[in-house]
Design a protein around this motif. Structure first.
Motif, short mmCIF file in Angstrom:
data_model
loop_
_atom_site.label_atom_id
_atom_site.label_comp_id
_atom_site.label_asym_id
_atom_site.label_seq_id
_atom_site.Cartn_x
_atom_site.Cartn_y
_atom_site.Cartn_z
N ASP A 1 0.68 -0.98 0.02
CA ASP A 1 -0.09 -0.03 0.06
C ASP A 1 0.78 1.32 0.02
O ASP A 1 0.45 2.34 -0.58
CB ASP A 1 -0.92 -0.08 1.25
N HIS B 1 3.71 1.66 -1.31
CA HIS B 1 4.45 2.00 -2.65
C HIS B 1 3.47 2.40 -3.52
O HIS B 1 3.33 3.32 -4.32
CB HIS B 1 5.10 0.64 -3.31
N ARG B 2 1.90 1.56 -3.59
CA ARG B 2 0.97 2.13 -4.27
C ARG B 2 0.64 3.59 -4.36
O ARG B 2 0.73 4.31 -5.21
CB ARG B 2 -0.04 1.52 -4.02
N TRP C 1 3.59 3.48 -7.52
CA TRP C 1 4.18 2.43 -8.00
C TRP C 1 3.22 1.68 -8.45
O TRP C 1 1.84 1.70 -7.97
CB TRP C 1 5.07 1.57 -6.80
N ARG C 2 3.40 0.52 -9.44
CA ARG C 2 2.02 -0.28 -9.90
C ARG C 2 2.74 -1.60 -9.66
O ARG C 2 3.94 -1.94 -9.68
CB ARG C 2 1.83 -0.02 -11.39
N MET D 1 6.86 -4.68 -7.64
CA MET D 1 6.28 -3.27 -7.79
C MET D 1 7.24 -2.59 -8.46
O MET D 1 8.59 -2.68 -8.49
CB MET D 1 5.80 -2.74 -6.90
N LYS E 1 8.36 1.46 -10.94
CA LYS E 1 7.82 2.79 -10.85
C LYS E 1 9.00 3.34 -12.19
O LYS E 1 9.98 3.06 -11.87
CB LYS E 1 8.06 3.87 -9.94
#
Length: 285
Positions: free
Chosen positions: A222, A224-225, A229-230, A251, A253
């Motif tokens: 969560d 990183h999102r 980030w994806r 993940m 980016k």
């Protein structure tokens, strides 16, 4: 104006401490913002001030002297008092910091599945890790009042030459200092350093539970999102710790433009001491 993009450019600009030149692909967009978008100068001023309060100094564009107008610098969180960038300094770590860094890392090894390492390394071994990382990549420490509260670093994604523009990143924060913006601040500065080197892709390998338990949550995913980030992929039941099987997610980016002829990546010590322009170095405090 995309403020996230502007902040990224200001990090590159501020920590490298030199005047942007349009011919430099890492700063082309920053030069356009400063030279062609005077209406955005107030926001640029805010971000310059943000960098200064975070202990990062760099050459300012001429005339950017007004106090900040559209940013809030104070961070608060549970488990501690309010912290502002004014008392949190992001600086390069050193092998001599190993004992303090290990104080942060050890509980994650002993009590969580955040890291799949089973045994806490010795201070000597940890110092070696820091030294090896700093030969090419940033290893940063977040410090307040002489105490290290967190750290972040980058390492090679893969060894083959074609992967030169990609790295794997890691961040850890003291258990009782989490949720106060320290991890975010470390990643902001880390991404700025990596972009200044010419890195284009940042990747994170994150332990992830099928169901949260006392050893592992989805907090890191969560985190990183929220920073843009994806999810790139997931390996299921690939790591066993405390008698339980955990997944691992990748993940990613993108922090730079993917060209047919990317510039070679510059080692972190080179930009730390000389700066991309060859005139001024990276200064953190």
């Amino acid at each position: 104006m995309n403020r996230d993009f502007l902040e990224k450019m200001m990090l590159i600009y501020g920590i490298c401490g030199f005047t942007p030149q349009p011919a430099n692909p890492h700063l082309r967009n920053m030069a356009k913002i400063i030279d062609a978008r005077p209406s955005d100068r107030a926001c640029v001023e805010d971000l310059v001030k943000y960098l200064e309060l975070n202990g990062i100094s760099g050459t300012k564009p001429p005339g950017l002297t007004s106090p900040p107008r559209c940013a809030t610098f104070e961070k608060t969180g549970t488990g501690g008092t309010a912290m502002t960038p004014g008392n949190l300094i992001i600086r390069p770590a050193a092998p001599e910091d190993a004992a303090a860094l290990l104080e942060i890392y050890a509980p994650y090894v002993e009590k969580t599945a955040v890291t799949f390492e089973y045994a806490v390394p010795s201070a000597e071994a940890f110092a070696g890790r820091v030294a090896r990382t700093l030969e090419r990549y940033p290893y940063l420490a977040a410090e307040a009042e002489g105490r290290i509260l967190g750290y972040a670093y980058a390492g090679p994604f893969k060894e083959r030459a074609a992967y030169d523009w990609a790295v794997e990143t890691t961040v850890y924060v003291r258990e009782n200092e989490r949720r106060r913006g320290i991890g975010r601040r470390l990643y902001e500065v880390l991404e700025g350093c990596l972009a200044a080197q010419g890195i284009l892709n940042v990747n994170a390998c994150i332990a992830c539970p099928e169901r949260e338990d006392e050893y592992l949550t989805r907090d890191s995913v969560d985190f990183h999102r929220r920073l843009g980030w994806r999810l790139a992929g997931e390996f299921r039941q690939c790591g066993c710790k405390f008698g339980r099987w955990y997944n691992m997610v990748w993940m990613e980016k993108h922090i730079g433009e993917h060209r047919e002829d990317p510039l070679p990546v510059r080692p972190f010590p080179e930009i730390l001491h000389a700066g991309l322009s060859g005139e001024k170095g990276l200064t953190f405090s």
